[in-house]
Scaffold this motif. Structure first.
Motif, PDB file in Angstrom:
ATOM      1  N   LEU A   1       0.821  -1.212   0.000  1.00  8.99           N
ATOM      2  CA  LEU A   1       0.000   0.000   0.000  1.00  8.99           C
ATOM      3  C   LEU A   1       0.853   1.259   0.000  1.00  8.99           C
ATOM      4  O   LEU A   1       0.441   2.299  -0.531  1.00  8.99           O
ATOM      5  N   ALA A   2       2.054   1.194   0.585  1.00  7.67           N
ATOM      6  CA  ALA A   2       2.904   2.384   0.707  1.00  7.67           C
ATOM      7  C   ALA A   2       3.536   2.821  -0.608  1.00  7.67           C
ATOM      8  O   ALA A   2       4.039   3.949  -0.708  1.00  7.67           O
ATOM      9  N   ALA A   3       3.521   1.983  -1.634  1.00  9.06           N
ATOM     10  CA  ALA A   3       4.094   2.354  -2.928  1.00  9.06           C
ATOM     11  C   ALA A   3       3.261   3.450  -3.591  1.00  9.06           C
ATOM     12  O   ALA A   3       2.118   3.707  -3.207  1.00  9.06           O
ATOM     13  N   ASP A   4       3.838   4.110  -4.585  1.00 14.68           N
ATOM     14  CA  ASP A   4       3.122   5.187  -5.276  1.00 14.68           C
ATOM     15  C   ASP A   4       1.818   4.694  -5.895  1.00 14.68           C
ATOM     16  O   ASP A   4       0.816   5.409  -5.901  1.00 14.68           O
ATOM     17  N   ASP A   5       1.851   3.507  -6.446  1.00  8.87           N
ATOM     18  CA  ASP A   5       0.638   2.899  -7.010  1.00  8.87           C
ATOM     19  C   ASP A   5       0.108   1.813  -6.070  1.00  8.87           C
ATOM     20  O   ASP A   5      -0.395   0.780  -6.514  1.00  8.87           O
ATOM     21  N   GLY A   6       0.230   2.076  -4.774  1.00 13.50           N
ATOM     22  CA  GLY A   6      -0.081   1.074  -3.767  1.00 13.50           C
ATOM     23  C   GLY A   6      -1.490   0.529  -3.824  1.00 13.50           C
ATOM     24  O   GLY A   6      -1.714  -0.672  -3.608  1.00 13.50           O
ATOM     25  N   GLN A   7      -2.455   1.406  -4.117  1.00 12.64           N
ATOM     26  CA  GLN A   7      -3.837   0.921  -4.154  1.00 12.64           C
ATOM     27  C   GLN A   7      -4.045  -0.113  -5.254  1.00 12.64           C
ATOM     28  O   GLN A   7      -4.815  -1.071  -5.090  1.00 12.64           O
ATOM     29  N   TRP A   8      -3.320   0.052  -6.364  1.00  9.95           N
ATOM     30  CA  TRP A   8      -3.464  -0.910  -7.461  1.00  9.95           C
ATOM     31  C   TRP A   8      -2.731  -2.209  -7.149  1.00  9.95           C
ATOM     32  O   TRP A   8      -3.184  -3.290  -7.550  1.00  9.95           O
ATOM     33  N   ARG A   9      -1.614  -2.115  -6.465  1.00  3.82           N
ATOM     34  CA  ARG A   9      -0.905  -3.336  -6.075  1.00  3.82           C
ATOM     35  C   ARG A   9      -1.761  -4.165  -5.119  1.00  3.82           C
ATOM     36  O   ARG A   9      -1.849  -5.404  -5.256  1.00  3.82           O
TER      37      ARG A   9
ATOM     38  N   GLY B   1      -3.694 -12.716 -13.741  1.00  3.30           N
ATOM     39  CA  GLY B   1      -2.428 -12.045 -13.496  1.00  3.30           C
ATOM     40  C   GLY B   1      -1.881 -11.358 -14.731  1.00  3.30           C
ATOM     41  O   GLY B   1      -1.394 -10.219 -14.670  1.00  3.30           O
ATOM     42  N   ALA B   2      -1.965 -12.046 -15.874  1.00  2.00           N
ATOM     43  CA  ALA B   2      -1.480 -11.445 -17.118  1.00  2.00           C
ATOM     44  C   ALA B   2      -2.256 -10.177 -17.458  1.00  2.00           C
ATOM     45  O   ALA B   2      -1.663  -9.149 -17.821  1.00  2.00           O
ATOM     46  N   LEU B   3      -3.574 -10.236 -17.336  1.00  4.62           N
ATOM     47  CA  LEU B   3      -4.394  -9.059 -17.641  1.00  4.62           C
ATOM     48  C   LEU B   3      -4.153  -7.941 -16.633  1.00  4.62           C
ATOM     49  O   LEU B   3      -4.086  -6.758 -17.005  1.00  4.62           O
ATOM     50  N   SER B   4      -4.004  -8.288 -15.359  1.00  5.16           N
ATOM     51  CA  SER B   4      -3.813  -7.275 -14.318  1.00  5.16           C
ATOM     52  C   SER B   4      -2.481  -6.559 -14.485  1.00  5.16           C
ATOM     53  O   SER B   4      -2.412  -5.330 -14.341  1.00  5.16           O
TER      54      SER B   4
ATOM     55  N   ASP C   1       1.828  -0.235 -13.707  1.00  4.22           N
ATOM     56  CA  ASP C   1       2.710   0.463 -14.635  1.00  4.22           C
ATOM     57  C   ASP C   1       3.966  -0.370 -14.904  1.00  4.22           C
ATOM     58  O   ASP C   1       4.572  -0.928 -13.967  1.00  4.22           O
ATOM     59  N   ASP C   2       4.356  -0.433 -16.178  1.00  6.19           N
ATOM     60  CA  ASP C   2       5.545  -1.147 -16.637  1.00  6.19           C
ATOM     61  C   ASP C   2       5.436  -2.665 -16.464  1.00  6.19           C
ATOM     62  O   ASP C   2       6.436  -3.383 -16.584  1.00  6.19           O
ATOM     63  N   GLY C   3       4.243  -3.161 -16.189  1.00 10.22           N
ATOM     64  CA  GLY C   3       4.061  -4.597 -16.058  1.00 10.22           C
ATOM     65  C   GLY C   3       3.863  -5.261 -17.409  1.00 10.22           C
ATOM     66  O   GLY C   3       3.390  -4.638 -18.367  1.00 10.22           O
ATOM     67  N   THR C   4       4.238  -6.528 -17.515  1.00 12.48           N
ATOM     68  CA  THR C   4       4.082  -7.292 -18.753  1.00 12.48           C
ATOM     69  C   THR C   4       3.245  -8.540 -18.483  1.00 12.48           C
ATOM     70  O   THR C   4       3.085  -8.973 -17.339  1.00 12.48           O
TER      71      THR C   4
ATOM     72  N   TRP D   1       4.051  -9.166  -2.788  1.00 15.68           N
ATOM     73  CA  TRP D   1       4.939  -8.023  -2.525  1.00 15.68           C
ATOM     74  C   TRP D   1       6.323  -8.257  -3.121  1.00 15.68           C
ATOM     75  O   TRP D   1       6.885  -7.375  -3.781  1.00 15.68           O
ATOM     76  N   LEU D   2       6.881  -9.441  -2.909  1.00 20.25           N
ATOM     77  CA  LEU D   2       8.227  -9.735  -3.402  1.00 20.25           C
ATOM     78  C   LEU D   2       8.269  -9.754  -4.926  1.00 20.25           C
ATOM     79  O   LEU D   2       9.174  -9.162  -5.537  1.00 20.25           O
ATOM     80  N   LEU D   3       7.311 -10.423  -5.570  1.00 18.28           N
ATOM     81  CA  LEU D   3       7.319 -10.507  -7.027  1.00 18.28           C
ATOM     82  C   LEU D   3       7.117  -9.134  -7.668  1.00 18.28           C
ATOM     83  O   LEU D   3       7.774  -8.802  -8.666  1.00 18.28           O
ATOM     84  N   LEU D   4       6.226  -8.319  -7.112  1.00 18.13           N
ATOM     85  CA  LEU D   4       6.047  -6.968  -7.649  1.00 18.13           C
ATOM     86  C   LEU D   4       7.291  -6.116  -7.440  1.00 18.13           C
ATOM     87  O   LEU D   4       7.646  -5.293  -8.303  1.00 18.13           O
ATOM     88  N   ALA D   5       7.969  -6.304  -6.299  1.00 13.66           N
ATOM     89  CA  ALA D   5       9.208  -5.560  -6.066  1.00 13.66           C
ATOM     90  C   ALA D   5      10.272  -5.951  -7.073  1.00 13.66           C
ATOM     91  O   ALA D   5      11.027  -5.102  -7.563  1.00 13.66           O
ATOM     92  N   VAL D   6      10.327  -7.226  -7.432  1.00 13.42           N
ATOM     93  CA  VAL D   6      11.301  -7.692  -8.428  1.00 13.42           C
ATOM     94  C   VAL D   6      10.940  -7.215  -9.822  1.00 13.42           C
ATOM     95  O   VAL D   6      11.805  -6.754 -10.590  1.00 13.42           O
ATOM     96  N   PHE D   7       9.662  -7.246 -10.170  1.00  8.58           N
ATOM     97  CA  PHE D   7       9.218  -6.926 -11.515  1.00  8.58           C
ATOM     98  C   PHE D   7       9.212  -5.428 -11.800  1.00  8.58           C
ATOM     99  O   PHE D   7       9.680  -4.975 -12.844  1.00  8.58           O
ATOM    100  N   VAL D   8       8.654  -4.641 -10.882  1.00 12.91           N
ATOM    101  CA  VAL D   8       8.460  -3.201 -11.160  1.00 12.91           C
ATOM    102  C   VAL D   8       9.054  -2.307 -10.081  1.00 12.91           C
ATOM    103  O   VAL D   8       8.911  -1.077 -10.149  1.00 12.91           O
TER     104      VAL D   8
END
Length: 313
Positions: free
Chosen positions: A173-181, A232-235, A241-244, A303-310
């Motif tokens: 939640l603390a990230a800039d796009d935290g609500q979307w994460r 997950g792919a669609l999300s 942002d910057d997700g694939t 949290w870990l996978l999003l931190a690694v990816f974006v």
């Protein structure tokens, strides 16, 4: 009284009269016609579906409102879930095992861990967690020394199981796009659980872990993996942002595995305690812990996978 002049019918006459009155005349062979096959039983979900849907929609509305209207308000939702979850867990431990975990320091420390994770990142969450464990040990010292080690060990387990794992939601939640994460985290967990239930209910044949959770099937796990990977792919493409898409597939796979393991883990706890649900606060769902079982272990994975990816920010 029985009429002595009346002959008692023999077995064949009795069978013939029963068949004649019930199914019609007996065929010339004298054999009773076969009974019509019973209609196949429909599978049941085992819970009040209307109540479950209503409560689920209500909780979803509260979560979305807190998440997208005012982000810090979502911390209140997390903290409330942590406190209620700890209360349910400690209550069941006392009732079933006479294990008395120190609830007061756990609840206060749990809220502090969530808030510290949001404001201070991983260092804040770890620091608050360490202080919570210390406070739990000290609090229990003011009671009888009998079963001290058992109660403190259960308290430390509860601290890591509920507030510490929940703190990773605050970190997202603390990230800039935290609500979307956080939205992606909740969405994928719900999709995974729903996919497992739907596919397992319709096609499930092979038991996944019959000694722990007889209702879980390998087909259900495959459904969880498939639907979570697609979601997950669609999300990742549309919400992060910057997700694939391939990152989303890996994210969905991780969610499906962690959510299933979390569900099995709480099932193991409930079997050890000899209970069906951790509570009854949510009609059609059980208790808060019965809804957090797959969410809690999934939070650090996402949290870990999003931190690694974006990245973390």
């Amino acid at each position: 009284m029985t009429d002595p002049d009346r002959e008692t019918p023999g077995p064949r006459e009795t069978l013939s009269s029963v068949n004649e009155s019930t199914w019609g005349p007996t065929p010339a062979t004298g054999r009773a016609p076969a009974e019509p096959p019973a209609p196949p039983r429909k599978k049941r979900a085992g819970r009040d579906l209307r109540a479950a849907v209503g409560v689920g929609v209500g909780l979803g509305a509260v979560v979305l409102a807190a998440l997208f209207v005012y982000r810090p308000a979502f911390l209140v939702v997390i903290a409330a879930a942590v406190v209620v979850g700890l209360w349910e867990l400690s209550t069941r431990l006392v009732e079933r095992k006479d294990v008395r975990v120190p609830l007061v320091p756990l609840a206060l420390g749990g809220v502090a861990t969530v808030v510290a994770g949001y404001l201070g990142g991983t260092e804040g969450a770890w620091s608050a967690m360490a202080l919570t464990v210390l406070a739990t040990c000290l609090w229990r010292m003011f009671s009888s020394p009998e079963n001290y080690l058992r109660d403190v060990t259960a308290g430390v387990f509860a601290a890591f199981y509920v507030p510490f794992l929940a703190s990773f939601v605050a970190l997202m939640l603390a990230a800039d796009d935290g609500q979307w994460r956080v939205a992606v985290f909740i969405l994928l967990t719900v999709v995974s659980d729903t996919g497992a239930y739907a596919v397992g209910w319709r096609f499930g044949r092979s038991k996944l872990a019959p000694r722990i959770s007889p209702g879980k099937t390998r087909e259900g796990l495959a459904g969880a993996v498939f639907f979570a990977a697609v979601a997950g792919a669609l999300s990742m493409m549309w919400l992060i942002d910057d997700g694939t898409w391939w990152q989303g597939v890996l994210l969905g796979l991780g969610v499906a595995i962690s959510a299933t393991l979390g569900d099995l883990g709480e099932s193991m706890i409930k079997r050890d305690l000899g209970i069906k649900d951790m509570g009854s606060l949510l009609p059609g769902h059980g208790g808060i812990m019965d809804r957090l079982d797959s969410l809690l272990p999934t939070a650090p994975v996402v949290w870990l996978l999003l931190a690694v990816f974006v990245g973390v920010e």
